[in-house]
Write an enzyme that holds these catalytic residues in place. Sequence first.
Site, PDB file in Angstrom:
ATOM      1  N   HIS A  15       0.755  -1.121   0.183  1.00  0.00           N
ATOM      2  CA  HIS A  15       0.015  -0.170   0.099  1.00  0.00           C
ATOM      3  C   HIS A  15       0.852   0.846  -0.224  1.00  0.00           C
ATOM      4  O   HIS A  15       0.102   2.058   0.403  1.00  0.00           O
ATOM      5  CB  HIS A  15      -1.535   0.360   1.260  1.00  0.00           C
ATOM      6  CG  HIS A  15      -1.996  -1.468   1.558  1.00  0.00           C
ATOM      7  ND1 HIS A  15      -3.452  -1.396   0.551  1.00  0.00           N
ATOM      8  CD2 HIS A  15      -1.016  -2.483   2.514  1.00  0.00           C
ATOM      9  CE1 HIS A  15      -2.876  -2.652   1.322  1.00  0.00           C
ATOM     10  NE2 HIS A  15      -2.343  -2.983   2.477  1.00  0.00           N
ATOM     11  N   SER A  34      15.042  22.174 -15.361  1.00  0.00           N
ATOM     12  CA  SER A  34      13.921  22.843 -15.652  1.00  0.00           C
ATOM     13  C   SER A  34      14.489  24.620 -16.469  1.00  0.00           C
ATOM     14  O   SER A  34      15.510  24.930 -15.975  1.00  0.00           O
ATOM     15  CB  SER A  34      12.801  23.050 -14.765  1.00  0.00           C
ATOM     16  OG  SER A  34      12.536  24.723 -14.813  1.00  0.00           O
ATOM     17  N   LYS A  64      15.834  21.898 -10.456  1.00  0.00           N
ATOM     18  CA  LYS A  64      15.179  21.008 -10.658  1.00  0.00           C
ATOM     19  C   LYS A  64      15.984  19.542 -11.332  1.00  0.00           C
ATOM     20  O   LYS A  64      17.209  19.916 -12.410  1.00  0.00           O
ATOM     21  CB  LYS A  64      14.429  21.040 -11.421  1.00  0.00           C
ATOM     22  CG  LYS A  64      13.381  21.308 -11.199  1.00  0.00           C
ATOM     23  CD  LYS A  64      12.260  20.752 -10.381  1.00  0.00           C
ATOM     24  CE  LYS A  64      10.673  20.747 -10.891  1.00  0.00           C
ATOM     25  NZ  LYS A  64      10.170  19.850 -10.381  1.00  0.00           N
ATOM     26  N   GLU A  74       9.654   8.739 -16.601  1.00  0.00           N
ATOM     27  CA  GLU A  74       8.189   9.356 -16.361  1.00  0.00           C
ATOM     28  C   GLU A  74       7.127   8.656 -18.208  1.00  0.00           C
ATOM     29  O   GLU A  74       6.338   7.759 -18.055  1.00  0.00           O
ATOM     30  CB  GLU A  74       7.765  10.653 -16.171  1.00  0.00           C
ATOM     31  CG  GLU A  74       8.112  11.397 -15.579  1.00  0.00           C
ATOM     32  CD  GLU A  74       8.219  12.584 -14.951  1.00  0.00           C
ATOM     33  OE1 GLU A  74       7.008  13.355 -14.718  1.00  0.00           O
ATOM     34  OE2 GLU A  74       9.006  13.422 -15.408  1.00  0.00           O
TER      35      GLU A  74
END
Length: 460
Positions: free
Chosen positions: A157, A278, A284, A291
Site C-alpha cells: 500500500h 527545468s 530541478k 516518466e
Amino acid sequence: MTNKMWGGRFQSGPDAIMEEINASIGFDKRLFRQDIAGSKAHAAMLAKQGIIPKSDAALIRKGLEQVQAEIEAGAFTFSRALEDIHLNVESRLKDIIGPAAGRLHTARSRNDQVALDFRLYVRDTVDHLDAQLKELQLALAGKAEQHAATVMPGFTHLQVAQPVTFGHHLLAYVEMLARDRSRLADARKRMNENPLGAAALAGTSFPIDRHMTAEALGFDRPTRNSLDTVADRDFVLETLSACAICSMHLSRLAEEIVIWSTSQFRFVKLSDKFTTGSSIMPQKRNPDAAELVRAKPGRIIGALLSLLTVMKGLPLTYSKDMQEDKEPAFDAFDNMSLAIAATTGMVKDMVPNRDEMRKAAASGFSTATDLADWLVRTLKMPFREAHHVTGSLVALAEAKGCDLPELPLSAMQSVEKRITKEVYKVLTVENSVASRVSFGGTSPTNVKREAKRWLKLLKG
Ligand code: ARG
C-alpha cells in the site's frame, strides 16, 4: 491512368481520396527487406519446381538485390499510386529486368505476401526485443549482486511494511522480465510457420513446394490451412499482448524510480544522462525518461486494443480492414524497444543512497513482524496473540515518539512481562532481513545467490 499492376478491367484510375485511403506505402515500406527476402525464396522455389524458367528466376534475384540496394541507399522513389510495398518493389523490378518480373507473382497473392512479410517482421522484432530484455535483466541482476545486502523498506500500500534488500527488489523485475521473454518466445514458436503459398485464400493449382520456402525463410513448417493463413493476425496480437504486459512491468519500475528519486525519498540518484533540468527552476532534476517509460503502456496497450477491435467480427478471409494492422503495431514495437533501452540506461546509471534507504527501512515500525515472530518463537505465544501484543507495543512506542528498538525494556515488560532484552536482536533491520532465509526470501545470502544464478544464466 488505371493501375498498371491490376488495371486490366478498369477504365479509369482511382479518385484522389481513394488513393489516399487505400495506400499503405507510407508505413509498410519498412517491410521492404522482408518483402524482398520472401520474393527471392518464392522465385527460387518456382524455378526449382519448373514453374518459371531458371533464367528468369536468376534475373528476378539479381533485380531484387538491386531494388534492395536502392532502397537501402535512399535512392528509391516510393509511389503512392502503387499502393503498398509489394507493388512498389515489383514495379521497380519490372523497370530493371523487364517482362521476366511478371513471372514472380505466379502462385502468389498479396494476401499471402503481406501475411509473410508481417510475420517475418514481427519475428525479427521478437528477437530484437528479447535481446534487449536480456540486457536489461543483466543490468538489474548486476546491480542486485552489488546491493544484495543494501537494506531498504519493502512496501505494501506504499506504506512501509518490512525491511527488504535493494537487490531483492531489483531481482523481482528480473523475474517479471523472464516471464515477458518467455511470452515472446511462445508467440514466436506459434508464429513460425510459413504463410507463403496460401495464395489469395485457396492455395494454388501450381506444383509449389511450401516446405522449400519454409526452410529458406527459417520457418519450422508451412501453415496448414490457406484460409486461416491469409485471415489470421493473431501472431501480431500475441506479440502485442506480450509487449503490453512487459510495458506494464517497465512502467511499474519507472514509477518506483520516479518516487525513489524525489527529494522526499532520496533512495536513488539518477544520472545526468537520464534526467532533464527545468527552464525556470534551476534546482530541478526531472526523471523524464522514467516518466515516459511509465507512460508508454498507453500507446502499447492501445495498439493491442486497436488491432483486436479491427479483427473482431471480420469474416474470413482477407479484408482490407487488415491493412490497419501495421501502424499501431509498428508504433508499439518501436516504443517498446525505446522503453527497454531507456530503462536499461537508467538502471545501469542509478546510484542508490544506502543511508537514506536504511533510515527509511527502520522507520514506520518496520520490524514489528519480527517482534511478533520472536514472541511466537521464544514465548510459544499463538501468532494472533503475538500480533495483538506487538500492536500494543507499537502504540506505546508511537505515544512515546520513538521507534521499536528504542522502547525501554521496562516499557516492553509493562505490556508483556516475559519479554527479555534478547528481543532487541530481532529489532534491527539488518537482523530482520538476515532472518528471511525461506526460499525466495530477502536475506542477503539468498539474494547474493540468486543474483549470481541469474548472471550465470544470462551470460551463459
Ligand atoms: N497493403 C495490403 C495490406 O497491408 C496488402 C494486401 C493487399 N491485398 C489485397 N487483396 N488488396 O494488407
